[in-house]
Design an enzyme around this catalytic site. Structure first.
Site, PDB file in Angstrom:
ATOM      1  N   ASP A  18      -7.317  -1.981   9.064  1.00 14.18           N
ATOM      2  CA  ASP A  18      -7.178  -0.529   9.226  1.00 14.18           C
ATOM      3  C   ASP A  18      -7.866  -0.080  10.514  1.00 14.18           C
ATOM      4  O   ASP A  18      -8.847  -0.693  10.941  1.00 14.18           O
ATOM      5  CB  ASP A  18      -7.796   0.178   8.001  1.00 14.18           C
ATOM      6  CG  ASP A  18      -7.349   1.622   7.877  1.00 14.18           C
ATOM      7  OD1 ASP A  18      -6.435   2.040   8.626  1.00 14.18           O
ATOM      8  OD2 ASP A  18      -7.914   2.336   7.037  1.00 14.18           O
ATOM      9  N   ASN A  66       4.110   2.467   3.877  1.00 12.47           N
ATOM     10  CA  ASN A  66       4.194   2.581   5.343  1.00 12.47           C
ATOM     11  C   ASN A  66       5.576   2.982   5.857  1.00 12.47           C
ATOM     12  O   ASN A  66       5.706   3.436   6.999  1.00 12.47           O
ATOM     13  CB  ASN A  66       3.754   1.277   6.025  1.00 12.47           C
ATOM     14  CG  ASN A  66       2.251   1.057   6.030  1.00 12.47           C
ATOM     15  OD1 ASN A  66       1.769  -0.066   6.047  1.00 12.47           O
ATOM     16  ND2 ASN A  66       1.478   2.148   6.005  1.00 12.47           N
TER      17      ASN A  66
END
Ligand code: FPP
Length: 247
Positions: A18, A66
């Site tokens: 991340d 996503n």
């Protein structure tokens, strides 16, 4: 920096990569540039994991959620995946690393599926090191898919509802062939699981680091492994039980 004894090196490390977007924003660059740098980190970390002795490395590369990102970011990520698979094939073969995936990979673009099939086939006989890419992965989707397959097995008489157990059910998860993660790392300072291997991480040790994924390196991985080496895993038992072994 003191290294843990070999026995304390986690067999399986899973990473929630991340912070690519923030890394790019801090530099006034487009988000995709952060992902591009993130791919370089993937290469570094795959090599570092092997050097440290981590036999299974799972990377959360693309979640079922996503797809909701802007279309150009999604296609950029798919392009990077295609690029990564083409570029890394030689490196994986040279280092005898097997590639596996978890997730609904059938829904990925055809060119990515083709590259995945190629790399998986070319590395399938390696047993010492395994890189697992979580692609179009979500823990809840995984459980739903496993429940569907389990129900089908019951319908066909291969399973009996009265025998249901975690041990049996887990054989229907995407990760059936992979040991559970000993250590889960999330970069960028976020303290969330984000629908990643929720079942498999029931007893995993968690390490959260503020380092953004493009800046993550071997020293950061080693620091997380050292942290893991200092933890005591009790699996619901007492310290005394752990020291004397199972009753
Ligand atoms: C999170 O950063 C990262 C991702 C959603 C994708 C991770 C993908 C890569 C590292 C590149 C492709 C992977 C491989 C294996 C080739 P973010 O965009 O959520 O960052 P932010 O939270 O700072 O916005």
């Amino acid at each position: 920096m003191s290294s843990p004894s070999p026995a304390k090196v986690p067999q399986h490390v899973a990473i929630i990569m991340d912070g690519n977007g923030r890394w790019a924003r801090q530099r006034g660059l487009p988000r995709l540039e952060g992902h591009r740098r993130g791919v370089e980190t993937v290469r570094t970390v795959v090599d570092a994991a092997r050097e440290i002795g981590i036999r299974y490395l799972t990377l959360y590369a693309f979640s079922v959620e996503n797809w909701r990102r802007p279309a150009d970011e999604v296609s950029g990520l798919m392009g990077l995946l295609d690029f990564f698979l083409k570029r890394e094939l030689d490196n994986l073969i040279r280092n005898r690393v097997r590639l596996l995936t978890i997730g609904r990979t059938g829904d990925l673009p055809a060119n990515v599926r083709r590259e995945l099939d190629r790399v998986i086939a070319a590395t399938r006989d390696f047993t010492e090191w395994t890189l697992v890419l979580a692609l179009n992965y979500g823990s809840r989707t995984e459980v739903a898919d496993a429940a569907r397959d389990y129900a089908q097995a019951v319908r066909e008489g291969r399973e009996r509802p009265e025998d249901a157990s975690w041990e049996k059910f887990s054989r229907y998860l995407y990760s059936a062939a992979i040991p559970e993660p000993d250590l889960l790392i999330r970069t960028s300072g976020e303290l969330r699981m984000s629908n990643f291997m929720l079942m498999q991480c029931a007893y995993s040790e968690l390490v959260f680091t503020p380092v953004l994924w493009p800046d993550f390196g071997k020293a950061d991985l080693q620091a997380a492994v050292d942290d893991y080496g200092r933890r005591e895993r009790r699996y619901g038992q007492t310290t005394e039980q752990i020291k004397t072994g199972p009753a």
